[in-house]
Design a protein around this motif. Sequence first.
Motif, PDB file in Angstrom:
ATOM      1  N   TYR A 129     -26.819  11.999  -1.236  1.00  0.00           N
ATOM      2  CA  TYR A 129     -25.946  11.877  -0.077  1.00  0.00           C
ATOM      3  C   TYR A 129     -24.555  11.473  -0.534  1.00  0.00           C
ATOM      4  O   TYR A 129     -24.365  10.871  -1.605  1.00  0.00           O
ATOM      5  CB  TYR A 129     -26.482  10.822   0.888  1.00  0.00           C
ATOM      6  N   MET A 130     -23.559  11.795   0.258  1.00  0.00           N
ATOM      7  CA  MET A 130     -22.177  11.346   0.046  1.00  0.00           C
ATOM      8  C   MET A 130     -21.686  10.744   1.347  1.00  0.00           C
ATOM      9  O   MET A 130     -21.842  11.345   2.411  1.00  0.00           O
ATOM     10  CB  MET A 130     -21.270  12.499  -0.374  1.00  0.00           C
ATOM     11  N   LEU A 131     -21.120   9.552   1.265  1.00  0.00           N
ATOM     12  CA  LEU A 131     -20.569   8.887   2.444  1.00  0.00           C
ATOM     13  C   LEU A 131     -19.052   8.927   2.363  1.00  0.00           C
ATOM     14  O   LEU A 131     -18.463   8.450   1.391  1.00  0.00           O
ATOM     15  CB  LEU A 131     -21.045   7.441   2.528  1.00  0.00           C
ATOM     16  N   ARG A 132     -18.431   9.479   3.385  1.00  0.00           N
ATOM     17  CA  ARG A 132     -16.967   9.560   3.458  1.00  0.00           C
ATOM     18  C   ARG A 132     -16.474   8.508   4.446  1.00  0.00           C
ATOM     19  O   ARG A 132     -16.807   8.550   5.632  1.00  0.00           O
ATOM     20  CB  ARG A 132     -16.531  10.951   3.891  1.00  0.00           C
ATOM     21  N   VAL A 133     -15.683   7.595   3.955  1.00  0.00           N
ATOM     22  CA  VAL A 133     -15.173   6.479   4.747  1.00  0.00           C
ATOM     23  C   VAL A 133     -13.717   6.749   5.121  1.00  0.00           C
ATOM     24  O   VAL A 133     -12.909   7.112   4.260  1.00  0.00           O
ATOM     25  CB  VAL A 133     -15.285   5.159   3.960  1.00  0.00           C
ATOM     26  N   ALA A 134     -13.394   6.562   6.383  1.00  0.00           N
ATOM     27  CA  ALA A 134     -12.036   6.800   6.860  1.00  0.00           C
ATOM     28  C   ALA A 134     -11.111   5.670   6.430  1.00  0.00           C
ATOM     29  O   ALA A 134     -11.452   4.494   6.544  1.00  0.00           O
ATOM     30  CB  ALA A 134     -12.018   6.918   8.382  1.00  0.00           C
ATOM     31  N   ILE A 135      -9.949   6.055   5.930  1.00  0.00           N
ATOM     32  CA  ILE A 135      -8.853   5.107   5.732  1.00  0.00           C
ATOM     33  C   ILE A 135      -7.744   5.594   6.667  1.00  0.00           C
ATOM     34  O   ILE A 135      -6.954   6.468   6.297  1.00  0.00           O
ATOM     35  CB  ILE A 135      -8.392   5.067   4.264  1.00  0.00           C
ATOM     36  N   PRO A 136      -7.725   5.106   7.903  1.00  0.00           N
ATOM     37  CA  PRO A 136      -6.793   5.652   8.892  1.00  0.00           C
ATOM     38  C   PRO A 136      -5.354   5.662   8.397  1.00  0.00           C
ATOM     39  O   PRO A 136      -4.845   4.648   7.927  1.00  0.00           O
ATOM     40  CB  PRO A 136      -6.980   4.728  10.094  1.00  0.00           C
ATOM     41  N   TYR A 137      -4.742   6.843   8.484  1.00  0.00           N
ATOM     42  CA  TYR A 137      -3.378   7.103   8.023  1.00  0.00           C
ATOM     43  C   TYR A 137      -3.092   6.470   6.662  1.00  0.00           C
ATOM     44  O   TYR A 137      -1.974   6.098   6.339  1.00  0.00           O
ATOM     45  CB  TYR A 137      -2.334   6.694   9.084  1.00  0.00           C
ATOM     46  N   GLY A 138      -4.147   6.336   5.846  1.00  0.00           N
ATOM     47  CA  GLY A 138      -4.013   5.912   4.462  1.00  0.00           C
ATOM     48  C   GLY A 138      -3.647   4.466   4.243  1.00  0.00           C
ATOM     49  O   GLY A 138      -3.257   4.103   3.127  1.00  0.00           O
ATOM     50  N   THR A 139      -3.788   3.613   5.249  1.00  0.00           N
ATOM     51  CA  THR A 139      -3.323   2.225   5.152  1.00  0.00           C
ATOM     52  C   THR A 139      -4.488   1.257   4.959  1.00  0.00           C
ATOM     53  O   THR A 139      -5.463   1.288   5.714  1.00  0.00           O
ATOM     54  CB  THR A 139      -2.528   1.843   6.404  1.00  0.00           C
ATOM     55  N   LEU A 140      -4.366   0.397   3.956  1.00  0.00           N
ATOM     56  CA  LEU A 140      -5.366  -0.620   3.657  1.00  0.00           C
ATOM     57  C   LEU A 140      -4.695  -1.964   3.407  1.00  0.00           C
ATOM     58  O   LEU A 140      -3.542  -2.007   2.965  1.00  0.00           O
ATOM     59  CB  LEU A 140      -6.136  -0.273   2.379  1.00  0.00           C
ATOM     60  N   GLY A 141      -5.436  -3.029   3.627  1.00  0.00           N
ATOM     61  CA  GLY A 141      -5.048  -4.349   3.149  1.00  0.00           C
ATOM     62  C   GLY A 141      -5.897  -4.719   1.948  1.00  0.00           C
ATOM     63  O   GLY A 141      -6.886  -4.049   1.625  1.00  0.00           O
ATOM     64  N   ALA A 142      -5.527  -5.787   1.286  1.00  0.00           N
ATOM     65  CA  ALA A 142      -6.236  -6.193   0.078  1.00  0.00           C
ATOM     66  C   ALA A 142      -7.706  -6.493   0.353  1.00  0.00           C
ATOM     67  O   ALA A 142      -8.589  -6.132  -0.439  1.00  0.00           O
ATOM     68  CB  ALA A 142      -5.555  -7.405  -0.535  1.00  0.00           C
ATOM     69  N   ALA A 143      -8.001  -7.163   1.465  1.00  0.00           N
ATOM     70  CA  ALA A 143      -9.394  -7.493   1.784  1.00  0.00           C
ATOM     71  C   ALA A 143     -10.220  -6.227   1.967  1.00  0.00           C
ATOM     72  O   ALA A 143     -11.398  -6.174   1.564  1.00  0.00           O
ATOM     73  CB  ALA A 143      -9.452  -8.363   3.044  1.00  0.00           C
ATOM     74  N   GLN A 144      -9.638  -5.212   2.563  1.00  0.00           N
ATOM     75  CA  GLN A 144     -10.350  -3.948   2.747  1.00  0.00           C
ATOM     76  C   GLN A 144     -10.592  -3.261   1.408  1.00  0.00           C
ATOM     77  O   GLN A 144     -11.681  -2.730   1.152  1.00  0.00           O
ATOM     78  CB  GLN A 144      -9.554  -3.044   3.688  1.00  0.00           C
ATOM     79  N   MET A 145      -9.594  -3.262   0.534  1.00  0.00           N
ATOM     80  CA  MET A 145      -9.778  -2.653  -0.780  1.00  0.00           C
ATOM     81  C   MET A 145     -10.879  -3.379  -1.564  1.00  0.00           C
ATOM     82  O   MET A 145     -11.694  -2.739  -2.245  1.00  0.00           O
ATOM     83  CB  MET A 145      -8.463  -2.662  -1.559  1.00  0.00           C
ATOM     84  N   ARG A 146     -10.921  -4.690  -1.464  1.00  0.00           N
ATOM     85  CA  ARG A 146     -11.980  -5.435  -2.160  1.00  0.00           C
ATOM     86  C   ARG A 146     -13.361  -5.071  -1.595  1.00  0.00           C
ATOM     87  O   ARG A 146     -14.353  -5.011  -2.335  1.00  0.00           O
ATOM     88  CB  ARG A 146     -11.745  -6.939  -2.037  1.00  0.00           C
ATOM     89  N   GLN A 147     -13.422  -4.843  -0.298  1.00  0.00           N
ATOM     90  CA  GLN A 147     -14.711  -4.476   0.289  1.00  0.00           C
ATOM     91  C   GLN A 147     -15.133  -3.083  -0.168  1.00  0.00           C
ATOM     92  O   GLN A 147     -16.324  -2.824  -0.385  1.00  0.00           O
ATOM     93  CB  GLN A 147     -14.651  -4.552   1.815  1.00  0.00           C
ATOM     94  N   LEU A 148     -14.176  -2.181  -0.317  1.00  0.00           N
ATOM     95  CA  LEU A 148     -14.500  -0.862  -0.862  1.00  0.00           C
ATOM     96  C   LEU A 148     -15.065  -1.000  -2.272  1.00  0.00           C
ATOM     97  O   LEU A 148     -15.997  -0.282  -2.661  1.00  0.00           O
ATOM     98  CB  LEU A 148     -13.258   0.029  -0.868  1.00  0.00           C
ATOM     99  N   ALA A 149     -14.501  -1.926  -3.058  1.00  0.00           N
ATOM    100  CA  ALA A 149     -15.015  -2.181  -4.403  1.00  0.00           C
ATOM    101  C   ALA A 149     -16.434  -2.759  -4.333  1.00  0.00           C
ATOM    102  O   ALA A 149     -17.314  -2.384  -5.131  1.00  0.00           O
ATOM    103  CB  ALA A 149     -14.084  -3.139  -5.138  1.00  0.00           C
ATOM    104  N   HIS A 150     -16.655  -3.661  -3.382  1.00  0.00           N
ATOM    105  CA  HIS A 150     -17.978  -4.263  -3.207  1.00  0.00           C
ATOM    106  C   HIS A 150     -19.018  -3.191  -2.871  1.00  0.00           C
ATOM    107  O   HIS A 150     -20.137  -3.201  -3.434  1.00  0.00           O
ATOM    108  CB  HIS A 150     -17.904  -5.314  -2.096  1.00  0.00           C
ATOM    109  N   VAL A 151     -18.686  -2.283  -1.981  1.00  0.00           N
ATOM    110  CA  VAL A 151     -19.597  -1.191  -1.632  1.00  0.00           C
ATOM    111  C   VAL A 151     -19.914  -0.359  -2.868  1.00  0.00           C
ATOM    112  O   VAL A 151     -21.077   0.013  -3.112  1.00  0.00           O
ATOM    113  CB  VAL A 151     -18.990  -0.315  -0.513  1.00  0.00           C
ATOM    114  N   ALA A 152     -18.884  -0.052  -3.660  1.00  0.00           N
ATOM    115  CA  ALA A 152     -19.085   0.746  -4.870  1.00  0.00           C
ATOM    116  C   ALA A 152     -20.053   0.070  -5.824  1.00  0.00           C
ATOM    117  O   ALA A 152     -20.897   0.728  -6.453  1.00  0.00           O
ATOM    118  CB  ALA A 152     -17.743   0.992  -5.555  1.00  0.00           C
ATOM    119  N   ASP A 153     -19.942  -1.232  -5.958  1.00  0.00           N
ATOM    120  CA  ASP A 153     -20.806  -1.965  -6.881  1.00  0.00           C
ATOM    121  C   ASP A 153     -22.222  -2.141  -6.351  1.00  0.00           C
ATOM    122  O   ASP A 153     -23.200  -1.966  -7.089  1.00  0.00           O
ATOM    123  CB  ASP A 153     -20.209  -3.352  -7.167  1.00  0.00           C
ATOM    124  N   LYS A 154     -22.344  -2.490  -5.079  1.00  0.00           N
ATOM    125  CA  LYS A 154     -23.660  -2.842  -4.545  1.00  0.00           C
ATOM    126  C   LYS A 154     -24.508  -1.628  -4.203  1.00  0.00           C
ATOM    127  O   LYS A 154     -25.735  -1.641  -4.401  1.00  0.00           O
ATOM    128  CB  LYS A 154     -23.502  -3.730  -3.303  1.00  0.00           C
TER     129      LYS A 154
END
Length: 553
Positions: free
Chosen positions: A52-77
């Motif tokens: 499976y592949m999960l595609r996560v929306a980054i609305p209009y390409g904008t993230l904060g640091a906490a969101q980027m860290r959570q994306l990293a957490h998902v990648a690891d876990k």
Amino acid sequence: MYRYNDFDAAFLADRNSQFRQQVARRIDGSLTEDEFKPLRLMNGLYLQLHAYMLRVAIPYGTLGAAQMRQLAHVADKWDKGYGHFTTRQNIQYNWPKLPDVPDILDSLAEVQLHAIQTSGNTIRNVTADHFAGAAADEVADPRPVAELLRQWSTDHPEFQFLPRKFKFAVTGSETDRAVIRAHDIGIQLVEKNGKRGYRVLVGGGLGRTPVIGKVIRDFLPEEDLLPYSEAIVSTYNVLGRRDNKYKARIKITVNENGLDTYRELTEKRFAELKPLFSGVDQEMLEGIRAHFAPPAFRNAPTDAYEAARAADPVFRAWADTNLSEHKAEGYAIVSISLKKHGETPGDATSAQMRAIADLAEQYGHDDIRISHEQNVILPHVHKSDLPALHAELKKHDLATANIGLVSDIIACPGMDYCALATARSIPVAQQIAERFDALKLEHEIGPLKIKISGCINACGHHHVGHIGILGLDRAGVENYQITLGGDGSEDATIGQRTGPGFAYDEITDAIESILKTYLGLRESEEETFLDAYKRVGAAPFKAALYPEKANAA
């Protein structure tokens, strides 16, 4: 950036709860794969070649640091320690297990991220200029408009089963960094006689039949954006073909009916819809704008930056390619390349994501952007911080000085992952990048956009690459067609095919022939590849690619 209110949070929790139940029914056999497919696609879950592949929306390409860290957490876990940033300003995880997906979605919801409508025949993630809010040349930050469109389109009851997928892009600048002319609807913020409004384009798109979008309204008053957008999509929902998915996109609908007819039907529908919008949408827009106030820019000397430029050639090379002009004095827009030579374009490890998050907090006002060109942007960095930022980027393999050059290649996942692909994209991009790094020609060649797609669906935007590469299957063998002269900017143009395609082991040599031909015929170092192509046409490049034909002639 936009922060969820109680309604947003409750809505997302409810959607995730629904999908958790749907996944459970698929696992216990209550739902067949055919029954589950439309449900998973509405929540961004694909079934690709290997997993499976999960595609996560980054609305209009904008993230904060906490969101980027959570994306990293998902990648690891739940994945393999990395994510892939896409041309739709999304992130894709290539290895999630189906039972884990509800937990992933709940984890993302903790930082106000989701995967809703990142697939399916509905309105996809609204994209925007990745320099929004920082660009020196913009009329206004287009992200509040993109957020309004996101809220309006999410679970819109009329538009969940459109004839085909539907994409918006928004820019606030004449300089088109959002490729609005290759979208189903492209929106540009403009001013006319002191009044702000929108230029609206319709019917653009790439894929099997590439089309440049056409202006349906040269100036749309600001208050009419939602009813007019709804009129366009509603008209498409009625007229769009459902008998042939290859002819179902709005670009075909506009072409078959004619722009004038489509405009007339849209205006008629708009007249019906406009009275139904009481002005609450404009109240919402004003509330949204408050979330996008510029950061507190600081005044500080830039001596450290100037000294580093003068003393360190590595820093200077990076500054020359990876920095862009900012609207605030003393600031720069920093593009972080995810295109290190030989690596997969658009991939970032969890460690790199965390590093970017830290740097955004320390130097970038907690603001991160994902570009459609598969790079990461820190839009607000004071020049005095650039030497320290560059030093940290080097530690994490994120300081490649190649933005806008040969190796800054857009590439879809291709046949390494995608079930629709007919050829590999990633290895081709890697080989081209490594070849020109070895030749030390990248900076001499200068500005160039190479874009690679592994199938006719054109997720790599090859049609609007200065050099486009399309991988196809020819009797079980990978074959790569080349197009030249494409452009995804405000001067958008579809590239022209050069002739027969090239084998997998020939395509890098073919690109080298094209670029050495360019270096031999350009009138000066200032003449870019695209300008040279416009001046001389395709003939000299075809002669270099197909010498046997040139000799026979």
